[in-house]
Each structure stands twice: as structure tokens, then as C-alpha cells.
Design a protein around this motif. Structure first.
Motif, PDB file in Angstrom:
ATOM      1  N   GLN A 177      18.153  32.931  12.134  1.00 33.96           N
ATOM      2  CA  GLN A 177      18.216  33.719  13.370  1.00 33.96           C
ATOM      3  C   GLN A 177      18.189  35.219  13.169  1.00 33.96           C
ATOM      4  O   GLN A 177      18.208  35.958  14.143  1.00 33.96           O
ATOM      5  CB  GLN A 177      19.528  33.393  14.097  1.00 33.96           C
ATOM      6  CG  GLN A 177      19.728  31.937  14.388  1.00 33.96           C
ATOM      7  CD  GLN A 177      21.140  31.648  14.854  1.00 33.96           C
ATOM      8  OE1 GLN A 177      22.066  32.419  14.604  1.00 33.96           O
ATOM      9  NE2 GLN A 177      21.326  30.533  15.532  1.00 33.96           N
ATOM     10  N   SER A 233      14.023  31.960  14.838  1.00 34.48           N
ATOM     11  CA  SER A 233      14.223  32.313  16.245  1.00 34.48           C
ATOM     12  C   SER A 233      13.390  33.529  16.617  1.00 34.48           C
ATOM     13  O   SER A 233      12.890  33.630  17.742  1.00 34.48           O
ATOM     14  CB  SER A 233      15.703  32.619  16.516  1.00 34.48           C
ATOM     15  OG  SER A 233      16.472  31.459  16.306  1.00 34.48           O
ATOM     16  N   GLU A 274      20.372  29.000  21.585  1.00 36.29           N
ATOM     17  CA  GLU A 274      19.049  29.577  21.392  1.00 36.29           C
ATOM     18  C   GLU A 274      18.599  30.551  22.501  1.00 36.29           C
ATOM     19  O   GLU A 274      18.023  31.602  22.182  1.00 36.29           O
ATOM     20  CB  GLU A 274      18.013  28.454  21.226  1.00 36.29           C
ATOM     21  CG  GLU A 274      16.658  28.907  20.728  1.00 36.29           C
ATOM     22  CD  GLU A 274      16.672  29.515  19.320  1.00 36.29           C
ATOM     23  OE1 GLU A 274      17.753  29.551  18.704  1.00 36.29           O
ATOM     24  OE2 GLU A 274      15.613  29.963  18.871  1.00 36.29           O
ATOM     25  N   VAL A 316      17.284  34.112  21.303  1.00 40.62           N
ATOM     26  CA  VAL A 316      15.903  34.517  21.585  1.00 40.62           C
ATOM     27  C   VAL A 316      15.900  35.777  22.457  1.00 40.62           C
ATOM     28  O   VAL A 316      15.156  36.735  22.193  1.00 40.62           O
ATOM     29  CB  VAL A 316      15.130  33.360  22.270  1.00 40.62           C
ATOM     30  CG1 VAL A 316      13.837  33.856  22.898  1.00 40.62           C
ATOM     31  CG2 VAL A 316      14.824  32.273  21.242  1.00 40.62           C
TER      32      VAL A 316
END
Lengths: 336, 439
Positions: free
Chosen positions: B267, B274, B291, B295
Motif C-alpha cells: 500500500q 494499491s 481499500e 486508494v
């Protein structure tokens, strides 16, 4: 100590004798003078010792707190099975050492460390020497070149690691974008994602990072080569290469050997850069002993295994350091 | 000069002694405070550690603490809002030392919770918080050790594929199933490939995102009870575990992942898995309920994109697992062994209808209290609730479930499988060996 004995003898004799002569010594000087002089010296010694204690205590406290105590804890941890919760009670003897030494990942990490030790010396020594010899000659932009070569060494490992990590991103990173621009296909998993390439990529980055140290040390060593030797060689008609081979490199020997020692120890303890770049992956291809023990300790909570790994790492580093000292550094005894 | 040096020496020595003395005195004071807090019959201080340390989430939790204090005169809630990794590190250190463990803190359950219970660090909440446990009973299983509940789950999410609706449309995939079969899923991969889009990003460099594929393989191929029995006995010889590995191998063989996935982070940053989804470079990513937030945080406008959709991990022909079962996990409030009774009341208050509703309205997680499940503001997150509560079981992330020692060994083997250097049997062997080594 000698003064202490003199003081004791003088006071004993004055206490045990009632002769008037007891107040004088054989030299005829008043006996009172000696004890007074002894006290002064004694006070001086005490003050000196206190001073030493004042200066040494802080460093000693730090050493005990941050070196001795962790080492003792690591050794203690290495004989227990402990997940980091509650007290250490599950004594397992040397089982953790057996686990570490038979673990494929640890053995692979040890091999990686040794590859890095050998490759670092094999690559950085000739390269560093060549650059140092080049930069030792009067030339335009000498200072700037020295700075450029030394800057990577000054950069923090984490900063350098993050920069290279971004540069080497597969397909979207600068290197791969440039390769694609000239029609070359970068490796599908990237330079750090391919198990066959990752260790060599890390080695290139380590060379970039630490070459500056080798060059600066060699340049410093070169300043110690007497000019008269060069002048004599010149008069004898020696070529540049002959001068380097017969005079410069042999006289640079102690510096090279000291650098080799630093390089070896640094390579054995390698952690930061590899952690930032690959975390020891992919498929443990770049794992080092330090990464293995951090993984076991902080990620897997196998603190006993981590303790054993740290003791093994310490042992290996110690043995190699002693061997290097005996076989290589001993040659320099008395050179200075 | 000498005198100056002597003075400096004396100052250095004095400072060292003062430092050590302060350290000792500091420890004494801390112990004293704890004793006072525990023994005093009147005023009580509760130390609460959480990871909502920014924005609305932090403000909300500060308000929750203030409200509890107002309703409970004499009780002070000392809030420590920390960045997640800092909190985990600090908790780990506190647990290792066995002292200074906060009164109320976040727990992820599974083997980690079991270790804390075994070390005698947690308070049994079964009786003291029975009303709350009854409300959230369907999620309490992962926080139960020997039939006793040791933490109250306040957020429970599930893992699935977060996908880019625009890129799917561009690839000609107009009808996306909420629960696709593996054939349908393979169809998505083929169409995305054909459209020149990398189908999936995965942060195999961090191992756990890759491991999620195997966990979901297990959820699909094995009956829930089979997994529980295997974890209990340490015997993973049921064929379903091998099938799970074969399913993952089939997905890897289709080469659907982003270039360089073996070194890709989960991430962190734009080149992470991501990040690639956020910058619209891949079609989808397998991830949990976090998520949308991740994002959104990786996009320039810091907003959750409209194109973000979700569907469940595919089902397989002849699978033994209930198709409604999902894999996921969450967070629970644990209470330390030495905490005052007010800490249990506070943990229960955090699960109340009122607090959970506010929690859901701010999209801080997927609430476990049924009274709050309809209050999520974010539609993408809200669509996970019916899937999660659809009658199946939610299997905790297996690395958390098995504890860090076995979990890490398992994740390492799965990462090797992604690198083509291990097979389905190797993963099972790694789990069994690590479990046996634990004793």
C-alpha cells in the motif's frame, strides 16, 4: 604505589620509636616533609582517578545499557522458546541454534553475506583504487569529482534505498522507462523482483553507495607516500604504471587492508539498504543474516530463534575479524 | 583549562547520575500511579489506545471519551491516538514487558490474542460484558479462547476484489457478478489482457497480500469446520489444503499480475499494488475493507474514486466450503488483566448502538452492532455488509488466526509459491513444521 609505601613506612617508624632521631630521616630532611609531600601526591592521584571516573562513567553506562545488556539478553533469549509474551520459562538448551544452523533461509542468508563480502572487495577495491589514482593527479574538476563520488556515502541508507527503489520500479521507474525508450525490454519482474537478478542489483547499489568511502580512504593513504620516492623513480625513468605498481600500491597496503576490514564487517552486518530495497526477497534471494534475525524476531515473534541467530552472526563476525587481524592486519604492525 | 575540564567532568558525571536517578524515579512514579489508579475507590483513570489519530475519526473518538466521562463521574479516559504501526510497536513492547499495558486497546484476535491470554495479560469479558457480546455474537468467535471472550469486535470487514468499473467496461466486461465462479473470473482476466490492461495488482513484496489468495483458496476448498479442526490439531492432511494451493497456482499460471509483482509493496506509494489501482493502471486488486480509504489517499484529490467496485473471491467447482463464507478480519477492544471495572464498561460503551452508529456514519470501519450496519455513508463499503452478514462464516486472516510464528512461516511459503519456488505441499509443510516447533 611507591609513594604509598613510603608514607606507610614513615608513619610506622614514628609510631614505634621514641628516639629523638625518629623525627628525622637518613637524609637529614625533616620527616614531616615526606608525609606532607606524599599526601599531596596521593590527593593528586585521587583527583586524577575521580576525573577519569567522571569522564568514563557516562560512556561506560551507555556501553552497559546499549551493548553489554542487549548482548547478555540475546544470549539468554537464545536458549529459550519465547514468543515475546510473559516471562521466558520454556528452556530449550541449544535447540534454537540447531534450528538456525539447519534452516535453509539462514544458510542462504549466510551465503548471501559471504557473496556480498567477497564481491564488495573484488569490485570496490580495483575500482576505488583506479579512481583514487586518477583523482590523485592534478586535473580539472578534481574537487567536484571527489565530491560526486563521496556524496552517496554521506546519504543516509534509508534515503539512498528509497531513491533506488523508486528508480528501479518495473516498467514505471526511470531506468525501465529509459530502457523502453531505446527499444530494450526490461526484466519482467523488475531488477529487484527477479530472484536471479535481485542480489546483483543490490550489489551494484552497494558499490555506488560505498565506493566513495574506499576512494576517500585511498586518497588519504596516497598523501602519505613520500614525494621523494616518485622523484627518484622519475629520475630512474620508471613508467607511470611501474611507479604505481612498485611504489604507490605497496605503500597504500595498510590503508587498503584497513578498508578491507571495514568493508568485510559492514557486509556481514548488512541490513538497512536491503530492507528498504527488497526486505530480503524475492524468494529470500537477498536475505542477509541480519534480515533473517529481524524477521524471526519482530515479524514472527520467534525471539529465541532471533537470539540464537544474533549470537551466530556475532560469532561469525568475530571469527572473521580475528582471522583477518591475524592473517592480514598483523602485517602492518610497526609500519606506522 | 584544567579547572574547566574538571567542572565539565563533574557536570557530565552529575548529568549521568541525574539521568539514571530520574529514570529510576520515573519508573517508581509510574508504578505508583498505576497502584493509585487501581486501588482508589473513587476517581479512576482509564488509558485507551487506538489508531484513529487524524481528522474526523480522532475528533469522534475524543468526543466518545468525553461523553463517557460525562456519564460516569469520577472516571477519566486518557486517550492515546497513535499512527497504526506506532501503536502496534508500542503494544508489542508493552506486552513483552508485561507492564504498562493500556486498560483498553485494539486486538486483532486469533493466535495473537491467544498468546496474550496465555501470558495472562487480558481480562475475561464473558460475564462482565455479556449484553454486548450477545449483540455481536456472530463475530465473537475469533476473540474467544477456551469458551471465554477476551475482546469485543467493533469492526469486521471482508476481503474481495476491488475493481475499476471504467477499465472493466473498456475491456468489454459489462456484467460483473458480485460472486463470480472461477470460469467467470478467468473470463475477466482474459478480456482485460486482451484490452492491454494488467488485470490484477498484488503486493507480493510484502507477502501477506499474496497470502490472501491462498487463504481464500482454503475458505473455498475447505469446509469451515475442517479448517478449525486442522488449526486445533495441527494436522493439515485434508486434501482441501492442497486443492487451495492448486487453485492459487492456476491463477498465477494465468500471469494476471502487474509487472514486478514479486517486489511490489502492498500500500505504500504510487507504485504499490494499491497505488497501481488508484492510478488506474490495473483492473483490480484483492484487498480488505480498508481499500477505499487507501486508494483515496493515494489519489491526487484524496477522494475515493467513483469507479471503484467490489466483488467476492471466485467460487470453484466442487468446493467444500460454503460459497457464503468469506475471509476477512477486524479489530476488537481488549481490556488488560489489571484494568479497573470502568474499563470494561468503557469497552462495552464503544460497542453501544450510539457509538457504533457514529462510527459507521464516518465510515471508520464496518460496524458489528446490527443497529449500526445500515448507517455507513460510503456506498462501496456498504455493499460489503450484506455479503459479510449473508449467513456464511467469516474466516479470520489465516496468519492472524494462526499467530505470528506459524502465520509468518505460512506467508513465506506462499510468497515462494508466487515466485515459482514452492508448491501446494510446501505451504502445508511449512504450516505443520512451524506449528510443531511452537510446541
Amino acid at each position: 604505589m611507591a609513594d604509598d609505601a613510603a608514607v606507610t613506612t614513615a608513619s610506622e617508624s614514628s609510631a614505634t620509636s621514641s628516639r629523638p632521631a625518629a623525627g628525622t630521616t637518613r637524609t637529614g630532611r625533616p620527616a614531616a616533609g615526606r608525609p606532607a609531600g606524599g599526601r599531596q601526591t596521593n590527593d593528586k592521584n585521587l583527583r586524577k582517578r575521580l576525573e577519569i571516573a567522571f569522564f568514563v562513567t557516562p560512556a561506560l553506562a551507555m556501553l552497559v545499557l546499549f551493548v553489554v545488556w542487549p548482548v547478555i539478553t540475546a544470549v539468554q533469549m537464545s536458549v529459550y522458546r519465547w514468543n515475546g509474551r510473559g516471562p521466558m520459562v520454556d528452556f530449550v538448551g541449544l535447540a534454537n541454534y540447531v534450528s538456525v544452523l539447519t534452516d535453509d533461509v539462514f544458510v542462504g542468508s549466510l551465503v548471501n553475506n559471504l557473496v556480498i563480502v567477497v564481491a564488495s572487495i573484488a569490485i570496490q577495491l580495483p575500482l576505488g583504487l583506479a579512481i583514487a589514482l586518477l583523482l590523485n593527479r592534478k586535473m580539472w574538476g578534481q574537487g567536484m569529482l571527489r565530491t560526486i563520488i563521496f556524496v552517496p556515502y554521506v546519504l543516509a541508507e534509508v534515503v539512498a534505498g528509497v531513491i533506488w527503489f523508486q528508480l528501479l520500479q518495473p516498467y514505471y521507474g526511470v531506468l525501465d522507462t529509459l530502457l523502453q525508450a531505446v527499444g530494450l525490454e526490461p526484466p519482467p519482474q523488475g531488477w529487484l523482483g527477479d530472484p536471479d537478478l535481485a542480489l546483483w542489483t543490490v550489489l551494484v547499489i552497494l558499490t555506488w553507495k560505498y565506493l566513495g568511502l574506499a576512494v576517500i580512504l585511498f586518497l588519504a593513504g596516497l598523501q602519505g607516500v613520500p614525494d621523494e620516492l616518485y622523484e627518484a623513480a622519475q629520475l630512474d625513468g620508471a613508467s607511470w604504471w611501474q611507479v604505481q605498481r612498485r611504489i604507490t600500491i605497496p605503500l597504500l597496503g595498510p590503508t587498503i587492508r584497513t578498508w578491507g576490514f571495514l568493508s568485510m564487517i559492514g557486509s556481514l552486518q548488512l541490513f538497512d539498504m536491503v530492507w528498504i530495497l527488497t526486505k530480503g526477497g524475492p524468494a529470500n534471494a537477498t536475505s542477509t543474516m541480519a534480515i533473517f534475525l529481524v524477521n524471526e524476531g519482530t515479524r514472527s515473534n520467534n525471539f529465541g530463534i532471533a537470539g540464537a541467530a544474533s549470537v551466530v552472526l556475532f560469532g561469525i563476525a568475530l571469527v572473521m575479524a580475528v582471522l583477518y587481524q591475524r592473517l592480514i592486519l598483523n602485517r602492518d604492525k610497526g609500519v606506522a | 583549562m584544567t579547572r574547566t575540564m574538571r567542572r565539565a567532568g563533574a557536570v557530565a558525571m552529575g548529568a549521568t547520575i541525574a539521568l539514571l536517578a530520574t529514570a529510576c524515579a520515573g519508573q517508581g512514579t509510574a508504578d505508583q500511579d498505576t497502584e493509585e489508579t487501581a486501588s482508589a475507590g473513587g476517581d479512576v483513570t482509564i488509558e485507551w489506545w487506538h489508531n484513529s489519530n487524524t481528522g474526523e475519526g480522532k475528533e469522534y473518538y475524543d468526543q466518545v471519551a468525553a461523553d463517557f466521562e460525562a456519564d460516569n463521574p469520577g472516571v477519566t479516559v486518557q486517550v492515546e491516538a497513535m499512527q497504526h504501526e506506532d501503536m502496534v510497536t508500542k503494544l508489542q513492547a508493552a506486552m513483552q514487558a508485561g507492564t504498562d499495558v493500556p486498560d483498553v486497546f485494539m486486538s486483532r484476535g486469533g493466535g495473537e490474542l491467544q498468546n496474550d491470554v496465555d501470558a495472562g495479560l487480558l481480562r475475561d469479558l464473558t460475564t462482565d460484558a455479556s449484553d454486548t457480546i450477545e449483540k455481536i455474537s456472530s463475530f465473537a468467535g475469533q476473540y474467544t479462547v477456551d469458551d471465554k471472550v477476551y475482546a469485543l469486535p467493533f469492526s469486521m470487514g471482508i476481503v474481495g476484489f476491488w475493481y475499476n468499473k471504467d477499465l472493466f467496461e473498456q475491456a468489454g466486461i459489462s456484467d460483473v457478478s458480485q460472486s463470480p465462479t472461477v470460469e467467470e473470473f478467468d473470463g475477466y482476466l482474459d478480456k482485460l489482457e486482451a484490452a492491454g490492461i494488467d488485470p490484477i495488482s498484488v503486493g507480493a513484496g510484502d507477502k501477506w497480500p499474496a497470502a490472501h489468495y491462498w487463504y481464500y483458496g482454503v475458505v473455498r476448498e475447505c469446509a469451515f469446520d475442517t479448517v478449525e479442526a486442522a488449526i486445533e490439531s495441527g494436522d493439515y492432511s485434508d486434501e482441501c489444503f492442497i486443492k487451495a494451493g492448486e487453485d492459487v497456482e492456476n491463477i498465477i499460471a494465468a500471469e494476471p499480475f502487474n509487472p514486478g509483482f514479486l517486489g511490489t509493496a502492498a500500500q505504500s506509494g504510487p507504485t504499490s499494488a494499491s497505488g497501481l489501482l488508484a492510478s488506474e493502471r490495473v483492473g483490480m486488486e484483492l484487498a480488505g475493507h480498508w481499500e477505499p480509504g487507501v486508494v483515496g489517499g493515494l489519489r491526487e484529490d484524496q477522494k475515493v474514486p467513483d469507479w471503484l467496485g467490489w466483488f467476492a473471491f471466485p467460487t470453484f467447482d466442487g468446493q467444500a466450503g460454503n460459497p457464503s463464507d468469506q475471509m476477512g478480519g477486524g479489530d476488537a477492544w481488549a481490556v488488560s488483566q489489571d484494568a479497573p471495572d470502568a474499563a470494561v464498561d468503557f469497552a462495552a460503551y464503544l460497542l453501544s448502538d450510539e457509538v457504533q452508529t457514529g462510527f459507521a456514519e464516518l465510515d471508520m470501519g464496518l460496524p458489528t452492532n446490527p443497529a449500526a450496519t445500515g448507517s455507513l455513508s460510503n456506498e462501496t463499503l456498504a455493499q460489503l455488509i450484506p455479503v459479510r452478514d449473508g449467513g456464511g462464516e467469516t474466516q479470520l486472516y489465516l496468519d492472524t488466526r494462526l499467530g505470528q510464528s506459524v502465520g509468518s512461516a505460512m506467508n513465506d511459503a506462499i510468497a515462494l509459491m508466487f515466485a515459482g519456488e514452492a508448491g501446494p505441499q510446501d505451504v502445508v509443510d511449512a504450516i505443520e513444521e512451524a506449528a510443531a516447533a511452537q510446541g
